[in-house]
Design an enzyme around this catalytic site. Structure first.
Site, PDB file in Angstrom:
ATOM      1  CB  CYS B  13      -0.822  -0.295   1.633  1.00 20.86           C
ATOM      2  SG  CYS B  13       0.088   0.587   2.733  1.00 20.86           S
ATOM      3  CB  CYS B  16       5.321  -0.498   1.841  1.00 21.04           C
ATOM      4  SG  CYS B  16       3.812  -1.372   2.478  1.00 21.04           S
ATOM      5  CG  ASP B 471      12.031  33.578 -27.726  1.00 19.38           C
ATOM      6  OD1 ASP B 471      13.162  32.836 -27.758  1.00 19.38           O
ATOM      7  OD2 ASP B 471      13.143  34.928 -27.020  1.00 19.38           O
ATOM      8  CG  ASP B 667      15.041  28.030 -28.439  1.00 21.26           C
ATOM      9  OD1 ASP B 667      15.704  29.118 -29.656  1.00 21.26           O
ATOM     10  OD2 ASP B 667      15.588  28.374 -27.074  1.00 21.26           O
ATOM     11  CG  ASP B 671      15.285  32.039 -24.710  1.00 21.42           C
ATOM     12  OD1 ASP B 671      14.311  31.020 -25.163  1.00 21.42           O
ATOM     13  OD2 ASP B 671      15.141  32.598 -25.447  1.00 21.42           O
TER      14      ASP B 671
END
Lengths: 69, 778
Positions: B13, B16, B471, B667, B671
Site C-alpha cells: 500500500c 509502504c 519568446d 526554445d 532562454d
C-alpha cells in the site's frame, strides 16, 4: 498512404499479461501503425497501412499470437 | 553520485512507499529517495563511494521489502575468452553474479537497475568476445504478474474458506474455518502489519490485521466457551478478508493500467533490424546494433535505433515523440528517431545513439521521473496519511469505550463489532493513492500526446499559469527567417552588400545569420578575425583586416557609425521585418531585410489562451517595430522589445512580484535563465533533442496548439487529484462516523473500503481517455 482500421473481439484473453503480449507481437509487424487491446471488452483494434499488409495477414497473426498464450 | 531506478517488490500500500522512502533517506550517503507505489519502483540518488548497490539492497530488505534479481542467458561465440567475458560482465553496474552453465552458456544475475541486453553485450564485446542473449528474464511486467498471481491465490483461498461459512455450520467447524482464514489468507495482512510496526509507520495492513484478529479472537472465544445464545462472526471475518483482498487485486490491475503509457513506448522498439555487416545485409537482434552500423529501413517498419539518413528518402510518423502522426519527409542528412514508424520509402541510415541515451529511452526516463517525483500536493497527502491510521485506531478505541461503557453497557459484542467496523471501513489507501495514480496516468497520457512533463511539479503547476511569456524567434515564429530585402546605399552594389554580410555571418549560428548566408555568397576564403556575437545587437569582426558590423541600429550606434544615411532607405521594420544594418570600416553600406514568419497556429493559440483569461506577453531582442508587428499578427497585447537576456529574467521576476504565476515559452537553448526563473517553463520544437534540462515541459512537435493541450492535461489531472482527495477525506469522515454509530455491518465496511480505493484508481484512469480521444479525432 491511407490508413485502415479493423476491430475484432477475441477469445482467450484471460490473464492480465495477455494484452501486453498481443500488443507486442502486433506492433512489431511491418505495416502496423498502432494497436490497442481493451482487456475488459476483449477488443483488439489495429490501425495499419493496407498497401503493406492485409487484414487477412493481421488476423492470422492475431490468431497465432492468441494460440501461443 | 548515482541516480538509479530500482524495482521494489513487496509494497502493499501507499504507506509502504513512505516507509521505504524514510528508511532509505536515513541511510548514509543517500541524497534522495522517491518511491512510486503504483509503479513499484524507487528512484534513488546516492553516493556510490559511501554505499554500494548491495548496501542499498540490504537496506531495502531490512525495511521489509525486496529488490529482485533478474537474469539473462548469454551464449558466447566459439573461441571466446570466457574468463575475460565473465570479468567484464561482473564489472557492469548492477550485475551481482555470473555463472558458467553447460554448453557455453553464461547465466548473468543482476539487479533491476536498468541493465539491458545491450549493456551486457557491449561489456562482453569490450572484453574482445562476442555473444548473443538467448533469454532475458526481467522487466516490470514480470513482477506485476508475480504479485498478481500471489494475490489471486490468496483471494481464491479466502473465497473458498468463506463460502462454507455462509451455511449454518457447527460452531467448532466455523472456528476451524475462521482459524484457517486468519492464518492463511490473513497472513498477507499480518505480515504487512508487522512490517508497519517494525518501521514505525501505520498503514492499512495494520488496520485490517487488527480488525480481523479482533473479530476472530472474539468469535473463537465465544465458539469455544459459550453454549447457547450467541452469534459468531467468522463469516464477517471471511467476507472482510475476501473483499479486501479482492480490492487489492483490483488495485494491482488498475495500477498496471496506469503504467500502460510507458510500456507502450517500450513496445515501439523493434526486436530486429537489417544491418550491413562485412558488406552483407543481415537480420540482427536489436541489441546487436552498434554505433555506426548501416541499417536498411523498409516501408511499414519501425525504426530500430536513432540515426542519420545516408541514402534514400522516407516519410516518418513520429507520433511517439510529438503526438502528431502526420508523416514527416526525411532525406539524406536528416535525423531518425528510434521507435518511430516509417510510413513510406526506403532508406539506409547510420545508427548514432543507442541504449539509454536514445530519444525513446530518454522519454521513458522523463515520464518515469514525472511519475515518481513528489509533486507538492502529494507531500500534503502523505503528511495527512501519517497521522490518519493512528487517528483511526484511537477512534476505534474510543468507539469501543463509548459503546461498552455508555451506550450499551456491558455489551462486549456490540462494542467490539463497532470498533472493528471503524477499523475496517477507514481507507487510508485512498489518500495515499489519490495523487500518485492521477499523476502517473496524466504524465503518461501527456507523453502519448507529445506533451512531455519532466516532473510532477510541472504537471501540477502548468494549468495555474495566468501569465504566459513568449519568446519571439523560434517560438511564436517559425524560427527560419528568410532574406527578403537587400537595400544598399547609393554607391554600393547589392552583391557587395550581401557578400560582406554573408562573409561575417558565416561565423554565427543565429537563425538570422543563416538566412543571410543562405542567399549570400559567403566567401569562406576570406580571413575573418576578431569575430564576436553580441546578444541583442548583432555580430562584428574583421574581414581581411577591415572592421565589419552586421546587426541592428543599436550595434552601429555603439560603434559610432553614423545612421543618417538610413533615412534614404525604406524602414523595413515597419513591415515587421528584422533590419540588419551592415557597416564596413565605420561606414554604413546598406540594410538587409530578414523576415521571420509567424507560426500558422499562433493567432489561434493566442486567442484560445486569452479566452481562458491568461495575460500574454512577448519578449524579444528585436526592435520594437518588428516586434510590434508580429505581436499584432499574433494578437498579443504586451510586448517588450530590444530585450537582452538579463531583461527577460527581470521581466519575469517583475510579473511574479505582482503575484502572477508565470509560464515562459522558449526554445530551451537560448532562454535558459528565463526558463529557470519562471514558475512553469516550456521548451518548444526541440524535436529529438529531448535532453533539454532547462524546461519543465517539452513540446517536441513545435506546435503552439500543444501548449493549450499541456495546460489542459495539467488542469484535468489536477482536477482528478482534487476529486480523489476530496473523496478520500469525505468518504472517511462519513463512513467512520457511521461505523462508530453502529450503523454498519462488518461485511459492508469491507466492501465500502475496497470500493473506495478502487474508485480512486478508476477515477484516475479516466485520464487515459484524454489520449485515446485524440486518436479518434485524427
Amino acid at each position: 498512404m491511407q490508413d485502415a482500421v479493423f476491430k475484432t473481439y477475441v477469445r482467450g484473453i484471460w490473464c492480465v499479461q495477455c494484452p501486453e503480449l498481443i500488443l507486442s507481437g502486433l506492433l512489431q509487424r511491418r505495416g502496423v501503425i498502432d494497436a490497442d487491446v481493451a482487456y475488459y471488452q476483449s477488443l483488439v483494434t489495429v490501425r495499419y497501412d493496407p498497401e503493406i499488409v492485409t487484414e487477412e495477414t493481421l488476423r492470422e497473426a492475431l490468431t497465432d499470437l492468441l494460440s501461443a498464450l | 553520485m548515482k541516480t538509479i531506478t530500482l524495482t521494489i517488490l513487496g509494497m502493499d500500500c501507499a504507506a509502504c512507499a513512505s516507509t521505504l522512502e524514510r528508511t532509505l533517506r536515513r541511510q548514509k550517503g543517500v541524497e534522495r529517495a522517491a518511491v512510486n507505489y503504483t509503479a513499484g519502483t524507487m528512484e534513488l540518488t546516492y553516493d556510490d563511494g559511501q554505499r554500494t548497490l548491495e548496501d542499498v539492497v540490504l537496506a531495502v530488505k531490512k525495511a521489509g521489502f525486496r529488490v529482485p534479481v533478474e537474469e539473462a542467458d548469454l551464449v558466447l561465440s566459439p573461441g571466446a575468452d570466457v574468463e575475460a567475458a565473465m570479468e567484464a560482465l561482473r564489472k557492469v553496474y548492477g550485475v551481482c553474479d555470473v555463472e558458467v552453465r553447460p554448453e557455453g552458456k553464461l547465466l548473468v544475475s543482476f539487479r533491476p537497475v536498468g541493465v539491458d541486453s545491450r549493456t551486457l553485450l557491449e561489456a562482453v564485446r569490450a572484453a574482445g568476445a562476442d555473444a548473443e542473449v538467448t533469454d532475458f528474464r526481467a522487466g516490470e511486467e514480470y513482477y506485476q504478474l508475480d504479485t498478481r498471481m500471489r494475490l489471486l491465490r490468496m483471494l481464491a483461498a479466502a473465497f473458498g474458506l468463506t463460502a462454507p461459512l455462509m451455511l449454518e455450520l457447527h460452531p467448532k467447524a466455523q472456528f476451524l474455518l475462521g482459524t484457517a482464514l486468519q492464518f492463511g489468507p490473513g497472513r498477507y495482512f499480518h505480515a504487512g502489519a508487522w512490517r508497519n510496526l517494525r518501521n514505525r509507520t501505520f498503514g492499512m495492513d495494520l488496520l485490517v490485521s487488527l480488525s480481523s484478529s479482533i473479530i476472530w479472537l472474539y468469535s473463537s472465544f465465544v465458539a469455544l466457551t459459550r453454549k447457547k445464545n450467541f452469534t459468531l462472526y467468522f463469516t464477517s471475518q471471511g467476507v472482510l478478508l475476501s473483499l479486501i483482498l479482492f480490492g487489492k487485486y483490483m488495485e494491482q490491475v488498475a495500477a498496471g493500467e496506469a503504467g500502460a503509457a510507458i510500456r507502450k513506448l517500450l513496445r515501439l522498439q523493434p526486436a530486429s533490424a537489417m544491418v550491413r555487416r562485412d558488406g552483407v545485409w543481415k537480420e540482427l537482434a536489436a541489441e546487436q546494433i552498434r554505433t555506426g552500423d548501416e541499417i536498411l529501413l523498409r516501408p511499414g517498419e519501425r525504426i530500430p535505433a536513432d540515426g542519420v539518413i545516408l541514402t534514400g528518402g522516407c516519410a516518418v510518423d513520429e507520433s511517439m515523440l510529438t503526438g502528431e502522426s502526420m508523416p514527416m519527409d526525411k532525406t539524406a542528412g536528416d535525423q531518425l528517431v528510434g521507435g518511430s514508424l516509417n510510413r513510406s520509402g526506403s532508406v539506409t541510415y547510420r545508427a548514432t545513439t543507442l541504449g539509454k541515451d536514445s530519444v525513446l529511452q530518454q522519454i521513458v526516463a522523463m515520464v518515469r521521473q514525472a511519475q515518481t517525483e513528489k509533486a507538492p500536493v502529494q507531500r500534503f497527502a502523505d503528511a495527512v496519511a501519517q497521522w490518519f491510521v493512528p487517528g483511526v485506531m484511537a477512534a476505534a478505541a474510543g468507539t469501543f469505550a463509548l459503546w461498552f461503557f455508555r451506550l450499551k453497557k456491558g455489551d462486549l459484542e456490540r462494542a467490539l463489532l463497532n470498533a472493528c467496523d471503524v477499523l475496517t471501513v477507514a481507507c487510508p489507501c485512498a489518500l495515499g493513492l489519490a495523487t500518485p495514480t492521477a499523476l502517473m496516468v496524466g504524465s503518461g497520457t501527456g507523453a502519448e500526446r507529445g506533451v512531455l512533463f519532466k516532473n510532477g511539479g510541472a504537471l501540477e503547476t502548468a494549468w495555474k499559469a495566468d501569465t504566459i511569456v513568449f519568446d519571439k524567434t523560434g517560438t511564436l515564429t517559425l524560427g527560419q527567417p528568410r532574406l527578403t530585402d537587400v537595400c544598399p546605399l547609393p554607391g554600393v552594389t547589392e552583391d557587395e552588400l550581401l557578400s560582406v554580410a554573408a562573409a561575417i555571418e558565416t561565423r554565427s549560428d543565429h537563425p538570422i545569420a543563416k538566412a543571410v548566408t543562405a542567399c549570400g555568397e559567403g566567401d569562406s576564403d576570406l580571413e575573418i578575425t576578431d569575430f564576436a556575437y553580441i546578444p541583442g545587437r548583432g555580430v562584428q569582426g574583421k574581414i581581411a583586416g577591415e572592421a565589419v558590423l552586421c546587426g541592428n541600429r543599436g550595434l552601429l550606434k555603439e560603434h559610432g557609425v553614423s545612421l543618417t544615411e538610413l533615412e534614404r532607405l525604406p524602414d523595413l521594420r515597419k513591415e515587421a521585418k528584422t533590419e540588419l544594418c551592415v557597416a564596413k570600416n565605420g561606414k554604413l553600406l546598406g540594410v538587409l531585410g530578414v523576415a521571420d514568419v509567424l507560426r500558422p497556429d499562433a493567432a489561434e493559440t493566442v486567442a484560445a489562451l486569452k479566452a481562458q483569461g491568461r495575460e500574454l506577453w512577448m519578449l524579444t531582442g528585436d526592435h520594437a517595430e518588428t516586434a510590434g508587428a508580429i505581436a499584432a499578427q499574433a494578437g498579443i497585447d504586451h510586448v517588450r522589445a530590444g530585450v537582452l537576456p538579463e531583461d527577460k529574467v527581470r521581466t519575469i521576476r517583475d510579473l511574479q512580484a505582482r503575484d502572477k504565476t508565470v509560464c515562459m515559452v522558449g526554445d530551451g537553448i537560448n532562454d535558459t535563465p528565463a526558463l529557470a526563473a519562471a514558475d512553469v517553463s516550456v521548451a518548444m520544437g526541440t524535436g529529438s533533442d529531448v535532453a533539454i534540462e532547462s524546461a519543465g515541459i517539452l513540446l517536441p512537435a513545435g506546435k503552439l496548439t500543444k501548449l493549450t493541450e499541456a495546460f489542459s492535461i495539467s488542469g484535468k489531472t489536477m482536477r482528478v487529484v482534487r476529486q480523489n482527495l476530496r473523496w478520500a477525506l469525505g468518504y472517511n469522515a462519513v463512513s467512520i462516523t457511521a461505523a462508530a454509530a453502529g450503523l454498519l455491518h462488518p461485511s459492508l465496511c469491507a466492501m465500502a473500503m475496497s470500493l473506495s480505493s478502487i474508485g480512486v484508481l478508476m477515477n484516475s484512469l479516466r485520464l487515459q481517455k484524454l489520449g485515446k480521444k485524440k486518436e479518434r479525432d485524427r
